[in-house]
Design an enzyme around this catalytic site. Structure first.
Site, PDB file in Angstrom:
ATOM      1  N   ALA A  61      45.531  29.951  23.585  1.00 16.71           N
ATOM      2  CA  ALA A  61      45.736  29.734  22.064  1.00 16.71           C
ATOM      3  C   ALA A  61      44.751  31.151  21.559  1.00 16.71           C
ATOM      4  O   ALA A  61      44.902  31.987  21.976  1.00 16.71           O
ATOM      5  CB  ALA A  61      44.798  28.436  21.850  1.00 16.71           C
ATOM      6  N   VAL A  79      47.844  36.124  24.243  1.00 21.72           N
ATOM      7  CA  VAL A  79      46.754  35.699  23.725  1.00 21.72           C
ATOM      8  C   VAL A  79      46.958  35.470  22.222  1.00 21.72           C
ATOM      9  O   VAL A  79      47.417  36.368  21.562  1.00 21.72           O
ATOM     10  CB  VAL A  79      45.219  36.386  24.033  1.00 21.72           C
ATOM     11  CG1 VAL A  79      44.221  35.708  23.389  1.00 21.72           C
ATOM     12  CG2 VAL A  79      45.139  36.458  25.528  1.00 21.72           C
ATOM     13  N   CYS A  80      46.646  34.161  21.560  1.00 20.55           N
ATOM     14  CA  CYS A  80      46.655  34.041  20.067  1.00 20.55           C
ATOM     15  C   CYS A  80      48.051  34.456  19.837  1.00 20.55           C
ATOM     16  O   CYS A  80      48.863  34.070  20.236  1.00 20.55           O
ATOM     17  CB  CYS A  80      45.528  35.267  19.529  1.00 20.55           C
ATOM     18  SG  CYS A  80      45.059  34.751  17.806  1.00 20.55           S
ATOM     19  N   THR A  81      48.217  35.036  18.540  1.00 22.80           N
ATOM     20  CA  THR A  81      49.494  35.395  17.832  1.00 22.80           C
ATOM     21  C   THR A  81      50.319  36.400  18.838  1.00 22.80           C
ATOM     22  O   THR A  81      51.541  36.735  18.402  1.00 22.80           O
ATOM     23  CB  THR A  81      49.413  35.736  16.514  1.00 22.80           C
ATOM     24  OG1 THR A  81      48.465  36.949  16.453  1.00 22.80           O
ATOM     25  CG2 THR A  81      48.746  34.580  15.856  1.00 22.80           C
TER      26      THR A  81
END
Lengths: 211, 211
Positions: A149, A99-101
């Site tokens: 994202a 998730v995310c970075t």
């Protein structure tokens, strides 16, 4: 099915809790929060700590790997212990997710070469140097690699993967029980939708932070 | 602005983390997780623990109270220590809020008498005996009382209250940074939208569990 959710200093809480609350409702889920050391791991705000119940070494072969993102990800990019664990866990995992970075950590471990992947909108360009192909989509499935994202997208990723593994009806039941019928009071959740000056402001700041 | 998020055994993680990740991004937020005792507090699955950094007694006058729900709520309905703390905190709070069945705890403390309020869709009817007027809305604001529906609705509640307190632009910035642009893979997040047999199945089970 063992689901290992990786924690590290200054991760973002919702990145981890979104998949936990959805994917973690697999009928036979054995969810475990892991980190280099056991004990409380603090989030980016410093105000919340989630307990790592097992060390990475104690969970060598999870079926599903979940790597959250957050400001602390930068510091992990050269953490050999974590990257080695990710590579080893990925060698036998059924699904490797982020998730995310968190996707930048998968990328730094060399796992996303030639793969389509996503990340926080401010970090998308950082996937390319690792040989990944960034897309602006919210959830990207490429083989066994599932990337989401920014922050809240882990909920959509978790439900998507839950449906794939346990069937649509089980995923719908979890959506119903978590009453996931989003009604945000604003429509500013992506750089395409948010006021342009906010997007520019954060892009400018991130060039400084991420460079 | 001090935000006290209340933890108790077998709360639901996302109920607490949704408001934490949104409302907790107030410019001057001093977010603190509180419980009867400090230390790790386990969620309903037993697989996740969030640390309570302060006891209830150590945080007597928060500006904002956030009460999550979860299966453990039932056991708290007669916990005098918690209900007394809620009444005392509410006496000086600017906002008193809940997610999911957390509203039943506010109701049991006598704080929702004559108020419109919401809760998890399976628990709505349980508000009435406490003199609250249940509504099926996702976020209900009645005076300083802000209640949210099931689990994930705490994100919408957090953003709503964030906008009210810090302004629309700040809330939009938080929505953008958490990339809260929901794209659930199914449309089953409310009893009106989910397959009818799932709704019936859970209603039947809950009559047994909640009675």
């Amino acid at each position: 099915m063992q689901i290992a959710i990786v924690l590290y200093d200054r991760f973002t809480a919702l990145d981890a809790v979104g998949p936990y609350e959805t994917l973690g409702r697999l009928p036979d889920a054995d969810t475990v929060f892991v980190a280099e050391r056991t004990g409380p791991v603090r989030t980016d705000t410093g105000r919340l700590a989630i307990t790592a119940d097992r060390t990475l070494a104690e969970v060598p072969g999870p079926d599903i790997v979940v790597v959250p993102g957050g400001p602390g990800q930068t510091q992990q990019m050269e953490n050999r212990a974590l990257l080695d664990w990710l590579r080893a866990a990925d060698a036998t995992s059924t699904w490797t997710t982020s998730v995310c970075t968190g996707s930048l950590l998968l990328a730094a471990a060399g796992l996303l070469k030639g793969r389509r992947a996503t990340s926080h909108w401010l970090a998308l360009d950082h996937l390319r140097p690792f040989g990944a192909e960034p897309t602006g989509e919210r959830v990207v499935v490429d083989g066994k690699y599932v990337t989401a994202a920014g922050v809240s997208s882990g909920i959509d990723m978790g439900l998507t993967l839950l449906g794939t593994i346990a069937g649509d009806e089980h995923a719908q039941a979890v959506q119903l029980l978590t009453e996931y019928d989003p009604q945000p009071p604003y429509d500013a959740g992506s750089p395409q939708k948010a006021p342009a000056h906010l997007v520019e402001e954060f892009r400018a700041k991130s060039r400084f932070v991420l460079s």
